[in-house]
Design an enzyme around this catalytic site. Structure first.
Site, PDB file in Angstrom:
ATOM      1  N   ASP A 114       0.864  -1.187   0.000  1.00 36.90           N
ATOM      2  CA  ASP A 114       0.000   0.000   0.000  1.00 36.90           C
ATOM      3  C   ASP A 114       0.897   1.233   0.000  1.00 36.90           C
ATOM      4  OD1 ASP A 114      -2.718   1.238   0.266  1.00 36.90           O
ATOM      5  OD2 ASP A 114      -1.841   2.049   2.089  1.00 36.90           O
ATOM      6  N   SER A 115       0.313   2.373  -0.315  1.00 34.14           N
ATOM      7  CA  SER A 115       1.100   3.606  -0.321  1.00 34.14           C
ATOM      8  C   SER A 115       1.526   4.001   1.100  1.00 34.14           C
ATOM      9  CB  SER A 115       0.286   4.737  -0.944  1.00 34.14           C
ATOM     10  OG  SER A 115      -0.871   4.971  -0.179  1.00 34.14           O
TER      11      SER A 115
ATOM     12  N   TYR B  84      -0.233   8.882  -2.519  1.00 37.13           N
ATOM     13  CA  TYR B  84      -0.225   8.627  -3.959  1.00 37.13           C
ATOM     14  C   TYR B  84      -1.385   9.354  -4.658  1.00 37.13           C
ATOM     15  CZ  TYR B  84       3.142   4.666  -3.865  1.00 37.13           C
ATOM     16  OH  TYR B  84       4.253   3.873  -3.759  1.00 37.13           O
ATOM     17  N   GLY B  85      -2.459   9.597  -3.883  1.00 34.36           N
ATOM     18  CA  GLY B  85      -3.714  10.105  -4.459  1.00 34.36           C
ATOM     19  C   GLY B  85      -3.580  11.269  -5.426  1.00 34.36           C
TER      20      GLY B  85
ATOM     21  N   CYS C   9      -3.628  -1.020  -2.338  1.00 36.01           N
ATOM     22  CA  CYS C   9      -3.921   0.404  -2.535  1.00 36.01           C
ATOM     23  C   CYS C   9      -4.860   0.599  -3.731  1.00 36.01           C
ATOM     24  CB  CYS C   9      -2.607   1.124  -2.780  1.00 36.01           C
ATOM     25  SG  CYS C   9      -2.771   2.874  -3.096  1.00 36.01           S
ATOM     26  N   ASN C  10      -5.978   1.269  -3.494  1.00 32.48           N
ATOM     27  CA  ASN C  10      -6.942   1.513  -4.584  1.00 32.48           C
ATOM     28  C   ASN C  10      -6.336   2.389  -5.673  1.00 32.48           C
ATOM     29  OD1 ASN C  10     -10.009   0.737  -3.597  1.00 32.48           O
ATOM     30  ND2 ASN C  10      -8.608   1.123  -1.916  1.00 32.48           N
TER      31      ASN C  10
ATOM     32  N   GLU D  24      -2.605   9.501   7.785  1.00 30.58           N
ATOM     33  CA  GLU D  24      -1.154   9.257   7.817  1.00 30.58           C
ATOM     34  C   GLU D  24      -0.499  10.011   8.987  1.00 30.58           C
ATOM     35  OE1 GLU D  24       1.304   7.468   5.928  1.00 30.58           O
ATOM     36  OE2 GLU D  24      -0.405   6.313   5.214  1.00 30.58           O
TER      37      GLU D  24
ATOM     38  N   CYS E 159     -10.732   3.499  -0.464  1.00 33.17           N
ATOM     39  CA  CYS E 159      -9.329   3.827  -0.182  1.00 33.17           C
ATOM     40  C   CYS E 159      -8.997   3.094   1.110  1.00 33.17           C
ATOM     41  CB  CYS E 159      -9.165   5.328   0.002  1.00 33.17           C
ATOM     42  SG  CYS E 159      -7.513   5.797   0.559  1.00 33.17           S
ATOM     43  N   THR E 160      -7.896   2.377   1.114  1.00 30.81           N
ATOM     44  CA  THR E 160      -7.552   1.587   2.301  1.00 30.81           C
ATOM     45  C   THR E 160      -7.455   2.460   3.546  1.00 30.81           C
ATOM     46  OG1 THR E 160      -5.258   1.858   1.641  1.00 30.81           O
ATOM     47  CG2 THR E 160      -6.309  -0.233   1.092  1.00 30.81           C
ATOM     48  N   HIS E 161      -7.037   3.711   3.348  1.00 29.71           N
ATOM     49  CA  HIS E 161      -6.883   4.597   4.497  1.00 29.71           C
ATOM     50  C   HIS E 161      -8.218   4.926   5.173  1.00 29.71           C
ATOM     51  CE1 HIS E 161      -2.882   5.113   2.904  1.00 29.71           C
ATOM     52  NE2 HIS E 161      -2.543   5.786   3.972  1.00 29.71           N
TER      53      HIS E 161
HETATM   54  N1  DGL Z   1      -4.205   3.936   0.328  1.00 33.79           N
HETATM   55  C1  DGL Z   1      -4.437   4.422  -0.958  1.00 33.79           C
HETATM   56  C2  DGL Z   1      -5.734   3.919  -1.564  1.00 33.79           C
HETATM   57  O1  DGL Z   1      -6.244   2.942  -1.150  1.00 33.79           O
HETATM   58  C3  DGL Z   1      -4.312   5.877  -1.212  1.00 33.79           C
HETATM   59  C4  DGL Z   1      -3.664   6.724  -0.214  1.00 33.79           C
HETATM   60  C5  DGL Z   1      -2.736   7.699  -0.845  1.00 33.79           C
HETATM   61  O2  DGL Z   1      -3.187   8.745  -1.357  1.00 33.79           O
HETATM   62  O3  DGL Z   1      -1.549   7.401  -0.822  1.00 33.79           O
HETATM   63  O4  DGL Z   1      -6.261   4.493  -2.475  1.00 33.79           O
END
Ligand code: DGL
Length: 199
Positions: A8-9, A40-41, A71-72, A156, A190-192
């Protein structure tokens, strides 16, 4: 035993890892969170692709026969290229899987109104990946999307329970429900966004 790689990111994918461990405790897992370069978004397609490729490569080098891109955003922007172009050269017998396809296969079972909302990063929303995949399985669904750029940085930085966090959560939920009041199912894409992963 060769470990299953989970990527994941950042911290968010720990929710996915936790579920794997709960359902399949007989396997070993190796988790890679790219905290140094999260989020990453908001990053470009090329950057997310390059970062994801590097992380998948690293996990394959650690002898993972299977890598889950939890990560999505990375699944939306990089997975297909890696599966179709890079994997053959890196490790033709290894497998790399993402999270968008399996979610899209079941999301239609949860809605009665036929209207669903996707809450995700800008990258996932702009890629249109969820709409494309969901429409393959459930062409009748009405899909509305909302990018929530503040949610990942809050999480985060471990500020998800801070007073200010509620403002950003309510803001995006209100916005998507205003655009389509018939939505009865929201996907935390989003996993977050999932449960508190360190609890
Ligand atoms: N965890 C990532 C997801 O599931 C995105 C988080 C990020 O922006 O890094 O999309």
């Amino acid at each position: 035993m060769r470990p299953i790689g989970v990527f994941d990111s950042g911290y968010g994918g720990l929710t996915v890892l936790k579920e794997f461990v709960r359902q399949m405790p007989e396997y070993d897992y190796l988790y890679l969170g790219d905290n140094a370069r999260a989020p990453y978004g908001p990053r470009s397609f090329e950057t997310v692709y390059r970062y994801t490729l590097e992380c998948v490569q690293w996990l394959l080098k650690q002898d993972c026969p299977l890598v889950i891109v939890a990560c999505n955003t990375a699944s939306a922007k990089a997975l297909r290229s890696i599966q179709q172009k890079d994997l053959e050269q890196m490790d033709p017998v290894a497998r790399v899987l993402g999270v968008i396809r399996p979610t899209s296969e079941i999301i239609g079972q949860f809605t009665k109104s036929g209207h669903i909302g996707i809450l995700a990063t800008q990258g996932t929303v702009h890629s249109g990946s969820y709409e494309i995949e969901i429409k393959k399985e459930f062409p009748q669904l009405v899909i509305e999307q909302e990018a929530c750029p503040m949610w990942v940085p809050l999480i985060e930085n471990n500020e998800q329970h801070a007073e200010g966090a509620d403002y950003f959560v309510k803001k995006h939920i209100n916005q998507i429900l205003q655009r389509d009041p018939e939505i009865d199912t929201l996907l935390l894409a989003c996993t977050h966004h999932h449960e508190n992963y360190w609890s």
